[in-house]
Design a protein around this motif. Structure first.
Motif, short mmCIF file in Angstrom:
data_model
loop_
_atom_site.label_atom_id
_atom_site.label_comp_id
_atom_site.label_asym_id
_atom_site.label_seq_id
_atom_site.Cartn_x
_atom_site.Cartn_y
_atom_site.Cartn_z
N ALA A 30 1.06 -1.08 0.08
CA ALA A 30 0.38 0.22 -0.38
C ALA A 30 0.47 0.87 -0.16
CB ALA A 30 -0.95 0.35 1.10
N ARG A 31 1.89 1.03 0.50
CA ARG A 31 2.81 2.33 0.24
C ARG A 31 3.37 2.36 -1.14
NH1 ARG A 31 4.71 6.34 4.15
NH2 ARG A 31 6.74 5.88 3.21
N ALA A 32 3.71 1.56 -1.85
CA ALA A 32 4.04 1.18 -3.15
C ALA A 32 3.09 1.78 -4.08
CB ALA A 32 4.45 0.51 -3.33
N ILE A 33 1.85 0.75 -3.84
CA ILE A 33 0.57 1.25 -4.63
C ILE A 33 -0.69 1.64 -3.68
CG2 ILE A 33 -1.01 -0.02 -6.28
CD1 ILE A 33 1.07 -1.67 -6.93
N PRO A 34 -0.72 2.69 -3.54
CA PRO A 34 -1.64 3.38 -2.60
C PRO A 34 -3.17 2.74 -2.61
CG PRO A 34 -1.13 6.02 -3.58
CD PRO A 34 -0.42 4.23 -4.22
N GLN A 35 -3.79 2.19 -1.89
CA GLN A 35 -4.74 1.78 -2.37
C GLN A 35 -5.89 2.56 -1.66
OE1 GLN A 35 -5.41 -1.95 -2.78
NE2 GLN A 35 -3.12 -0.88 -3.55
N GLY A 36 -5.53 3.92 -0.41
CA GLY A 36 -6.31 4.63 0.13
C GLY A 36 -6.17 5.72 0.76
N GLY A 37 -7.07 5.99 1.19
CA GLY A 37 -6.49 7.80 1.62
C GLY A 37 -5.96 7.49 3.33
N PRO A 154 -7.08 -4.42 -4.08
CA PRO A 154 -6.78 -5.38 -3.85
C PRO A 154 -6.58 -5.82 -2.11
CG PRO A 154 -6.27 -4.53 -5.55
CD PRO A 154 -6.44 -3.25 -4.83
N MET A 155 -5.87 -4.73 -1.75
CA MET A 155 -5.07 -4.38 -0.81
C MET A 155 -5.92 -4.94 0.59
SD MET A 155 -2.08 -5.80 -0.65
CE MET A 155 -2.24 -7.08 -2.29
N SER A 156 -7.52 -4.82 0.17
CA SER A 156 -8.15 -4.88 0.78
C SER A 156 -9.18 -5.79 2.11
CB SER A 156 -10.03 -3.31 0.86
OG SER A 156 -9.47 -1.94 0.68
N LEU A 157 -9.30 -6.59 0.11
CA LEU A 157 -9.44 -7.60 0.09
C LEU A 157 -8.65 -8.42 0.46
CD1 LEU A 157 -10.24 -7.56 -4.46
CD2 LEU A 157 -12.09 -8.25 -2.37
#
Length: 386
Positions: A30-37, A154-157
């Motif tokens: 998530a640091r590399a590919i943001p998943q949200g705010g 994706p990372m929420s999943l």
């Protein structure tokens, strides 16, 4: 304390470590590919923290409530995406979660730690079956999972499927220990739920073009095997189910990481119409292949050790016909994974398609995870010693 109780209690520490590792990988990603705010980060920490607290709390009402709180925070992860589709998915997941919580808490309350008299025992059994079917997205109430898979980050999943749902499965094992009569009196119903989840999940996965939806239905498929191990209830069945659940969590992390990285590079959802992505996302392709093979129990991945024990317990309990049914479902799973690998990841790339590459941190994380699941598969005694 019987052998089954010993098995599930000892695995508490393994799942705690697995959840912590998954959380670390999710946050690096998530640091590399943001998943949200900012709200996504707060909610992701809450999901992991509450799930770990629930796992370490063992069994009982406190553990259940902590896990239910984690699931409600996971709803927030979906709703953090303000698109109408994500909000519909989040509301559906919230509805299913609340219904599951109500069923399970009511079942525990009615049972009171002992087997109730007829017909109350039938009510408790029905509530447990419905509650865990809702939580784990089993047949026939699986419909929330593909909708969430298609619309959440994706990372929420990963946090929902690999952390919250796997912790819920471990909760099911505790109920198997505390209320064995629920499963022993209604083995045919639980077996039907397991087999239907295997075959319906596999057949629906075969019909998907969107890789996220395919992976959602593969979760339904694999959960059927895990439920079978719990239904059988032998020590080898339970250990196979718990080992399979831990492997499931790690392989889903690999699979969704691969798909999410490709989506980030392409700028759209990955479908079977995409070709040759392995040329542009080589680590993602390797992670997907390893994750897919691990999910169906191909050695040397760690998934083999759990799947083999599930086969042994199934044949010992239901004979050769149950073993053949499990093998048939595995063949279907092999078909939908091989099709995705062949069409999407292998072959020449579309030279006219502009893409961005794999972030360095994500590449490193996927490589480490891929090596890790293979090493654990080569030396499963590290886990089975527990």
């Amino acid at each position: 304390m019987n052998a089954l109780a010993d098995v599930s209690t000892n695995w508490m520490w393994i799942f705690s470590v697995v959840f912590a590792l998954i959380a670390a990988a999710v946050w690096v990603y998530a640091r590399a590919i943001p998943q949200g705010g900012a709200s996504w980060w707060v909610l992701s920490v809450a999901v992991v923290g509450l799930t770990l607290a629930s796992t370490l709390a063992g069994a009982g009402t406190a553990s259940m409530l902590l896990l239910d709180a984690a699931a409600l925070c996971a709803v927030g992860l979906i709703l953090a995406d303000r698109s109408p589709a994500a909000r519909r998915a989040g509301r559906l997941y919230l509805t299913m979660t609340l219904a599951a919580v109500l069923c399970l808490l009511l079942a525990e309350r009615l049972a009171g730690g002992v087997k109730p008299v007829y017909p109350l025992d039938q009510v408790v059994s029905a509530l447990l079956l419905v509650g865990f079917a809702l939580k784990l997205a089993l047949v026939p109430v699986y419909f929330w999972l593909p909708m969430v898979a298609e619309n959440a980050a994706p990372m929420s999943l990963v946090l929902i499927i690999s952390v919250v749902d796997i912790a819920a499965f471990r909760e099911l094992v505790h109920f198997r220990e505390a209320m064995p009569w629920v499963f022993e009196q209604h083995q045919a119903v639980w077996l039907a739920a397991a087999l239907l989840s295997m075959f319906v999940g596999a057949l629906l996965a075969l019909g998907q073009k969107n890789l996220r939806r395919l992976l959602a239905f593969s979760t339904l498929d694999d959960m059927g095997y895990l439920l079978l191990g719990v239904t059988v209830g032998s020590e080898i069945g339970i250990s196979g189910a718990l080992l399979g659940a831990a492997a499931h969590a790690l392989f889903k992390l690999l699979l969704f990481s691969a798909v999410g990285t490709a989506e980030n590079g392409l700028g759209h959802a990955v479908t079977l119409a995409d070709r040759g992505l392995g040329c542009r996302f080589p680590r993602s392709a390797a992670a997907f292949v390893v994750g897919a093979l691990g999910m169906i129990g191909v050695p040397p991945m760690i998934g083999f050790a759990g799947r083999w024990r599930l086969y042994l317990s199934g044949v010992a309990w239901g004979g050769i016909w149950l073993g053949l049914a499990m093998a048939a479902a595995t063949v279907l799973a092999l078909l939908y994974y091989v099709r995705a690998i062949h069409l999407v990841w292998l072959g020449p790339a579309d030279e006219h398609q502009a893409v961005s590459g794999e972030p360095k941190a994500v590449r490193l994380t996927m490589v480490l995870l891929t090596v890790g699941v293979i090493v654990l598969g080569l030396f499963p005694a590290w886990l089975l010693a527990f």
